[in-house]
Scaffold this motif. Structure first.
Motif, mmCIF file in Angstrom:
data_model
loop_
_atom_site.group_PDB
_atom_site.id
_atom_site.type_symbol
_atom_site.label_atom_id
_atom_site.label_comp_id
_atom_site.label_asym_id
_atom_site.label_seq_id
_atom_site.Cartn_x
_atom_site.Cartn_y
_atom_site.Cartn_z
ATOM 1 N N ILE A 361 1.591 0.962 1.191
ATOM 2 C CA ILE A 361 0.349 1.714 0.515
ATOM 3 C C ILE A 361 0.682 2.574 -0.750
ATOM 4 O O ILE A 361 -0.152 2.644 -1.371
ATOM 5 C CB ILE A 361 -0.570 2.431 1.523
ATOM 6 N N LEU A 364 -1.265 5.797 -3.546
ATOM 7 C CA LEU A 364 -2.628 5.426 -3.912
ATOM 8 C C LEU A 364 -3.414 6.610 -4.315
ATOM 9 O O LEU A 364 -4.006 6.741 -5.260
ATOM 10 C CB LEU A 364 -3.307 4.584 -2.661
ATOM 11 N N HIS A 384 -7.195 0.223 -8.179
ATOM 12 C CA HIS A 384 -6.306 0.779 -7.078
ATOM 13 C C HIS A 384 -6.739 0.209 -5.878
ATOM 14 O O HIS A 384 -6.000 -0.080 -5.179
ATOM 15 C CB HIS A 384 -5.925 2.087 -7.545
ATOM 16 N N ASP A 387 -6.256 -3.146 -5.125
ATOM 17 C CA ASP A 387 -4.861 -3.394 -4.624
ATOM 18 C C ASP A 387 -4.478 -3.054 -3.353
ATOM 19 O O ASP A 387 -3.844 -3.749 -2.713
ATOM 20 C CB ASP A 387 -3.964 -2.560 -5.695
ATOM 21 N N SER A 388 -5.063 -1.882 -2.708
ATOM 22 C CA SER A 388 -4.476 -1.607 -1.507
ATOM 23 C C SER A 388 -5.485 -2.552 -0.564
ATOM 24 O O SER A 388 -5.105 -2.292 0.697
ATOM 25 C CB SER A 388 -4.913 -0.010 -1.339
ATOM 26 N N ALA A 391 -3.207 -4.827 1.269
ATOM 27 C CA ALA A 391 -2.332 -4.211 2.562
ATOM 28 C C ALA A 391 -3.231 -4.409 3.546
ATOM 29 O O ALA A 391 -2.998 -4.633 4.763
ATOM 30 C CB ALA A 391 -1.890 -2.999 1.897
ATOM 31 N N ASP A 406 0.155 6.406 7.978
ATOM 32 C CA ASP A 406 -0.387 5.678 6.602
ATOM 33 C C ASP A 406 -1.623 5.021 6.796
ATOM 34 O O ASP A 406 -2.604 5.097 5.727
ATOM 35 C CB ASP A 406 0.725 4.364 6.518
ATOM 36 N N LEU A 410 -4.752 6.210 4.013
ATOM 37 C CA LEU A 410 -5.457 4.995 3.765
ATOM 38 C C LEU A 410 -6.948 5.351 3.683
ATOM 39 O O LEU A 410 -7.760 5.413 3.022
ATOM 40 C CB LEU A 410 -5.164 3.597 4.204
ATOM 41 N N TRP A 414 -9.616 6.318 0.801
ATOM 42 C CA TRP A 414 -10.787 5.323 0.635
ATOM 43 C C TRP A 414 -12.242 6.016 0.741
ATOM 44 O O TRP A 414 -13.152 5.946 0.101
ATOM 45 C CB TRP A 414 -11.001 4.246 1.318
#
Length: 487
Positions: A361, A364, A384, A387-388, A391, A406, A410, A414
């Motif tokens: 990750i 970010l 960005h 991009d994440s 995953a 993680d 995340l 977000w």
């Protein structure tokens, strides 16, 4: 640390508020004589982004966004008819009826776009006393003169003591060239002098008593008076569209320096324009599309309706200082991009944590903050997040795993950047918007049935539909083109 582009210095500057922990921000709001269009949405969303980010950084923000409901004249802001007064005369309404109707509709559109309400939303018509007092200060300092009951800024005299044109980069010689051919300049010493107070003609329906005449304030005066009333003689940020830089914001600087002896604003910020085929979108060019037309898809340039979140995403995809050229295809692309982002977020919320992560990750949060600190670079933040999303989709498809730490990171990033700062509603709120579209469609269908009943002279059915909708709280107005309604 946050850097913002200061129009006054023409460079990025590290943002340092006047008072530690507190930010005063003034943004020019709408002139409420018509429905909001895409050009109105851009400054609203731009400064909503700034407002949200300042709050995220921990500042206490007093955000003032004005409502212009008097003094916004046709042509050059000194000559012609007040736009709200003109609308009221044509529609045979009280001016404040026009103001209230379109203010309500503006607020509805802003709510749909998920634009946070400001701390204070002053109306120009509610601050006539303050504007008269501000004009008097300029008179007392010797930078204004009375002519036939109107008061004008003596720009030539002011320019001997202060640098006039420093915001827009214009000099007085250029301004003379640009303004000397305008009509109706007989009252002024010079064609480039602008009105601080205008004497009302007998037929003018919005006017107030003053030491100089029964009249009304010039367009530029409201922001100087209301900005300093609510934020003090010096405050941090003044924002608006780039089209306001001259003459409006240039005149504000002159008024403040003339009255107070110094500029009131430390950082000037301007968003760029939305264009259609390279030409600015706006009422003056008769090429605008209202937000309601976007939401309903009712315009010749639109092939379908677009949700408020699609409009917000479309605007945030570009940096606020860049020009955005509108097209139906561009909005379709924005709709698809938003759908991908929404799907990734909803997948993220369904993921199950594993003991370890096989997906990366990265940093970010730091990358998103770095982009926002770089003059609110929302398109980089969006990139960005995309991009994440790779995953997220890898884990969702069962091709990778993610640890609890993680996963929590995340989800938090977000929520913070996509929803709290960018203001995108990725958690099902769009479905509510789709429900609203169906609801509006049902009301329109009933009123179209009523129109057909009237054409068939079926007065019983026509009256029944109108009476039952009215009993439910709807206001229905028959027009030459059909009908209008509100709840």
């Amino acid at each position: 640390m946050l850097q913002i582009y200061n129009t006054l210095s023409r460079q990025k500057e590290y943002f340092k508020p006047l008072h530690e922990g507190h930010v005063g921000m003034y943004v020019c709001g709408p002139t409420v004589y018509g429905d909001a269009h895409l050009g109105h949405a851009r400054p609203a969303i731009t400064f909503d982004l700034l407002y949200r980010y300042l709050l995220h950084l921990g500042y206490k923000v007093r955000y003032v966004r004005n409502i212009t409901d008097v003094g916004h004249l046709e042509h050059d802001a000194d000559e012609g008819e007040d736009k709200i007064a003109k609308k009221a005369r044509l529609e045979q309404l009280e001016p404040m009826e026009v103001v209230q109707y379109f203010t309500n509709r503006y607020h509805r559109d802003m709510e749909l776009l998920n634009v946070l309400p400001p701390s204070i939303e002053p109306h120009a018509s509610g601050h006539i006393i303050e504007q008269i007092a501000f004009v008097q200060k300029i008179m007392d300092k010797g930078y204004a003169y009375v002519s036939n009951g109107s008061v004008y800024m003596d720009v030539e005299k002011y320019a001997k003591d202060y640098p006039y044109g420093k915001l827009s980069g214009r000099n007085l010689e250029d301004i003379v060239t640009e303004t000397r051919e305008l009509d109706g300049q007989q009252e002024k010493k010079h064609s480039f002098d602008f009105a601080l107070w205008k004497k009302a003609s007998p037929e003018h329906i919005m006017h107030w008593p003053s030491p100089w005449s029964e009249g009304f304030p010039g367009w530029h005066m409201e922001c100087s008076a209301m900005g300093t009333k609510y934020l003090g003689e010096q405050f941090d940020i003044h924002g608006g569209g780039m089209d306001l830089m001259f003459p409006h914001h240039e005149a504000e600087i002159a008024q403040s320096c003339a009255a107070l002896g110094h500029d009131s604003v430390r950082y000037w910020m301007h968003n760029n324009m939305i264009t259609i085929a390279g030409k600015k979108m706006g009422k003056s060019y008769n090429n605008f599309i209202t937000l309601e037309q976007f939401f309903e898809g009712k315009h010749e340039l639109l092939e379908q309706p677009f949700s408020p979140m699609t409009i917000r995403f479309f605007i945030l995809q570009a940096h606020y200082r860049s020009t955005v050229d509108f097209s139906n295809d561009a909005l379709v692309a924005a709709e698809k991009g938003l759908a991908r982002l929404t799907e990734a977020y909803q997948r993220l919320m369904k993921l199950q944590a594993s003991a370890t992560s096989t997906v990366e990750i990265g940093n970010l949060r730091e990358r998103c903050q770095e982009a926002m600190d770089d003059d609110l670079n929302s398109p980089i933040v969006i990139s960005h997040l995309f991009d994440s999303a790779r995953a997220i989709n890898t884990v969702f498809d069962g091709k990778g795993t993610i640890s609890e730490a993680d996963l929590n990171e995340l989800r938090e990033v977000w929520k913070t950047y996509a929803m709290d700062i960018l203001g995108l509603q990725l958690d099902g709120a769009q479905e509510a918007g789709a429900g609203m579209d169906a609801y509006k469609g049902a009301v329109d269908m009933l009123l179209n049935m009523r129109l057909e009943a009237k054409r068939q002279k079926d007065w019983a059915t026509s009256d029944k539909i109108r009476n039952e909708l009215t009993a439910l709280g709807f206001t229905i107005k028959d027009t030459k083109d059909g009908f209008e309604w509100s709840l």
